[in-house]
Design a protein around this motif. Structure first.
Motif, PDB file in Angstrom:
ATOM      1  N   ASN A 197       0.853  -1.181   0.000  1.00  0.00           N
ATOM      2  CA  ASN A 197       0.000   0.000   0.000  1.00  0.00           C
ATOM      3  C   ASN A 197       0.890   1.233   0.000  1.00  0.00           C
ATOM      4  O   ASN A 197       1.802   1.347   0.821  1.00  0.00           O
ATOM      5  CB  ASN A 197      -0.906   0.024   1.235  1.00  0.00           C
ATOM      6  N   THR A 199       1.155   5.320   0.347  1.00  0.00           N
ATOM      7  CA  THR A 199       0.454   6.476   0.895  1.00  0.00           C
ATOM      8  C   THR A 199       1.363   7.694   0.891  1.00  0.00           C
ATOM      9  O   THR A 199       2.590   7.574   0.802  1.00  0.00           O
ATOM     10  CB  THR A 199      -0.013   6.195   2.337  1.00  0.00           C
ATOM     11  N   THR A 200       0.743   8.865   1.019  1.00  0.00           N
ATOM     12  CA  THR A 200       1.498  10.109   1.138  1.00  0.00           C
ATOM     13  C   THR A 200       1.779  10.382   2.615  1.00  0.00           C
ATOM     14  O   THR A 200       1.357   9.627   3.498  1.00  0.00           O
ATOM     15  CB  THR A 200       0.700  11.275   0.546  1.00  0.00           C
ATOM     16  N   GLU A 201       2.484  11.502   2.881  1.00  0.00           N
ATOM     17  CA  GLU A 201       2.802  11.845   4.266  1.00  0.00           C
ATOM     18  C   GLU A 201       1.551  12.191   5.069  1.00  0.00           C
ATOM     19  O   GLU A 201       1.563  12.160   6.300  1.00  0.00           O
ATOM     20  CB  GLU A 201       3.803  13.005   4.314  1.00  0.00           C
ATOM     21  N   THR A 202       0.430  12.470   4.379  1.00  0.00           N
ATOM     22  CA  THR A 202      -0.819  12.762   5.071  1.00  0.00           C
ATOM     23  C   THR A 202      -1.672  11.518   5.282  1.00  0.00           C
ATOM     24  O   THR A 202      -2.757  11.599   5.841  1.00  0.00           O
ATOM     25  CB  THR A 202      -1.629  13.799   4.278  1.00  0.00           C
ATOM     26  N   GLY A 203      -1.188  10.385   4.802  1.00  0.00           N
ATOM     27  CA  GLY A 203      -1.924   9.136   4.957  1.00  0.00           C
ATOM     28  C   GLY A 203      -2.855   8.809   3.815  1.00  0.00           C
ATOM     29  O   GLY A 203      -3.556   7.784   3.859  1.00  0.00           O
ATOM     30  N   LYS A 204      -2.877   9.635   2.771  1.00  0.00           N
ATOM     31  CA  LYS A 204      -3.757   9.363   1.637  1.00  0.00           C
ATOM     32  C   LYS A 204      -3.223   8.193   0.829  1.00  0.00           C
ATOM     33  O   LYS A 204      -2.052   8.160   0.459  1.00  0.00           O
ATOM     34  CB  LYS A 204      -3.862  10.604   0.748  1.00  0.00           C
ATOM     35  N   ASN A 205      -4.111   7.246   0.534  1.00  0.00           N
ATOM     36  CA  ASN A 205      -3.718   6.086  -0.256  1.00  0.00           C
ATOM     37  C   ASN A 205      -3.697   6.470  -1.727  1.00  0.00           C
ATOM     38  O   ASN A 205      -4.691   6.945  -2.274  1.00  0.00           O
ATOM     39  CB  ASN A 205      -4.688   4.926  -0.014  1.00  0.00           C
ATOM     40  N   VAL A 206      -2.545   6.270  -2.377  1.00  0.00           N
ATOM     41  CA  VAL A 206      -2.404   6.657  -3.787  1.00  0.00           C
ATOM     42  C   VAL A 206      -2.143   5.462  -4.692  1.00  0.00           C
ATOM     43  O   VAL A 206      -1.967   5.624  -5.902  1.00  0.00           O
ATOM     44  CB  VAL A 206      -1.277   7.701  -3.946  1.00  0.00           C
ATOM     45  N   GLU A 233      -1.712  12.199  -8.973  1.00  0.00           N
ATOM     46  CA  GLU A 233      -1.656  13.198  -7.906  1.00  0.00           C
ATOM     47  C   GLU A 233      -0.650  12.855  -6.827  1.00  0.00           C
ATOM     48  O   GLU A 233      -0.304  13.712  -6.006  1.00  0.00           O
ATOM     49  CB  GLU A 233      -3.049  13.376  -7.284  1.00  0.00           C
ATOM     50  N   ALA A 234      -0.155  11.619  -6.825  1.00  0.00           N
ATOM     51  CA  ALA A 234       0.844  11.233  -5.820  1.00  0.00           C
ATOM     52  C   ALA A 234       2.115  12.046  -5.940  1.00  0.00           C
ATOM     53  O   ALA A 234       2.855  12.220  -4.964  1.00  0.00           O
ATOM     54  CB  ALA A 234       1.159   9.740  -5.937  1.00  0.00           C
ATOM     55  N   ALA A 237       2.831  14.933  -3.514  1.00  0.00           N
ATOM     56  CA  ALA A 237       3.184  14.690  -2.110  1.00  0.00           C
ATOM     57  C   ALA A 237       4.628  15.097  -1.834  1.00  0.00           C
ATOM     58  O   ALA A 237       5.473  15.143  -2.730  1.00  0.00           O
ATOM     59  CB  ALA A 237       2.976  13.214  -1.771  1.00  0.00           C
TER      60      ALA A 237
END
Length: 408
Positions: A197, A199-206, A233-234, A237
């Motif tokens: 999985n 994710t970005t530093e904000t926790g958004k799954n990309v 969009e990843a 990040a």
């Protein structure tokens, strides 16, 4: 006389011997059974066998020496399979003292060793008095133990993850991962159900993808390859993280054991300029058609952009800045906008606009004449990937001769 003395001494010794024997006989009748403690430890576990260490601690509570012989240890599974049968040399134990009887054995790989093992120690305990009187009693001790706890101590593999960004499409970025897994155990491991999985530093799954499992031989390493993608969009990040989840399994001595395994890895955001082919540059061609109009010169602007890559690009803040040039000095005249828009991959995109260069801005009375010698037009814009906030500024310029607009 001497014969009488010898006869008396012999008679006394005979009586003493009878009394001593009687006392020993009584002591023998109350012979206390040795106190026994058995410890079973797993010394080594590998793919083919389990090595067990037995330590039988016997304490002689009696006041006289005890003799042990014919000591045998037999281990049987709950299903009745015999997995160990060894013999240990006996010996003597002094009165009111301890002695250890130890041995190592390889347990046969049969039956289910995850259940309880029944370990029986048999032998003969006795005393030997003056080589005349012997007393023996059978020794039998049964100990229940389980190897399951020891066999469950599996060392999880260590890993190194490398991620490489691939082709960029309009909506996603291809990603290739390489996972180097090292098995430090003396037995083979099975890695399965590997999920990544991202994710970005904000926790958004990309993005997420799976990797086929593999077997890792004992004390060796394997490299696993995975292929997937992340949303475009990843690239906005600051950081990207890969969270790896998997199951680690092993089959040891009849036990199938699976353990959850996870790890987090940080990966760097790539410089998206690396995805523009160096041998096929982004081409921009600006054409400006100036003609006389009321109050000044009207400029019809056409920008042609050729995108040779397979990456959809976005052109923003497209503007043409006009400068008058006189005596090799530039001065600002006007700014015209060409808007914004997407540059289709492997295609040509056109941007068009109009701009009026007012005479009031063009007039310059320094030197000869009142018009500039020429006009310098400079195109400025920002190039980025669609959906990504990272931009690269670009600029091109050209000079326009105004002699056609001068009075003859």
């Amino acid at each position: 006389m001497k014969k009488k003395i010898i006869a008396v001494i012999l008679a006394l010794l005979f009586v003493i011997n009878i009394v001593a024997a009687a006392l020993l006989f009584v002591d023998i009748q109350v012979l206390a059974f040795p106190q026994t403690t058995v410890r079973v430890d797993v010394v080594e576990v590998n793919t083919d066998e389990v090595i067990i260490h037995y330590d039988a601690q016997l304490y002689n509570p009696n006041s006289f020496e005890m003799i042990l012989k014919d000591i045998r240890i037999v281990a049987i599974t709950a299903s009745g399979d015999e997995v160990a049968n060894i013999t240990i040399d006996g010996g003597s134990i002094s009165g009111q003292s301890n002695r250890s009887f130890i041995a190592n054995d390889r347990i046969a790989m049969k039956g289910n060793l995850s259940d309880t093992l029944s370990i029986t120690i048999t032998g003969v305990v006795g005393i030997n008095v003056l080589g005349i009187i012997k007393k023996t009693i059978p020794l039998e001790v049964t100990v229940l133990t389980s190897l399951k706890e020891a066999l469950n101590k599996i060392s999880l593999p260590t890993l190194t993850v490398r991620a490489e960004f691939g082709a960029i499409t309009r909506y996603a970025v291809n990603l290739t991962t390489e996972i180097d897994m090292t098995n430090q155990n003396p037995f083979g491991l099975i890695i399965k159900n590997i999920i990544l999985n991202i994710t970005t530093e904000t926790g958004k799954n990309v993005g997420h993808f799976t990797i086929p499992g593999a077997q890792i031989p004992a004390e060796s390493a394997v490299i696993l390859h995975g292929y997937g993608s992340i949303i475009i969009e990843a690239l906005n990040a600051k950081k990207l993280f890969i969270a790896l989840y998997a199951e680690v399994g092993a089959n040891i001595a009849g036990i199938n054991k699976s353990l959850p395994f996870s790890s987090n890895i940080e990966i760097a955001i790539p410089d998206f300029t690396e995805f523009i082919p160096s041998d096929k540059p982004l081409e921009l061609a600006l054409d400006i058609d100036l003609h006389r109009a009321r109050g000044g010169l009207n400029g019809s602007m056409t920008l042609e952009v050729i995108n040779p890559s397979k990456i959809p690009l976005f052109l923003s803040d497209v503007a043409v800045l006009y400068y008058g040039v006189k005596n090799n000095q530039k001065y600002f005249v006007a700014k015209g906008s060409l808007g914004t828009g997407e540059i289709a991959p492997e295609n040509t995109t056109m941007f068009q606009g109009d701009m009026l260069l007012r005479y009031s801005k063009l007039l310059n009375f320094t030197g000869k004449g009142f018009l500039p010698d020429k006009v310098f037009a400079q195109l400025r814009a920002n190039v980025s990937i669609s959906g990504v906030n990272i931009t690269i500024p670009v600029a091109i310029g050209s000079y326009i001769d105004l002699h056609l607009f001068r009075s003859s």
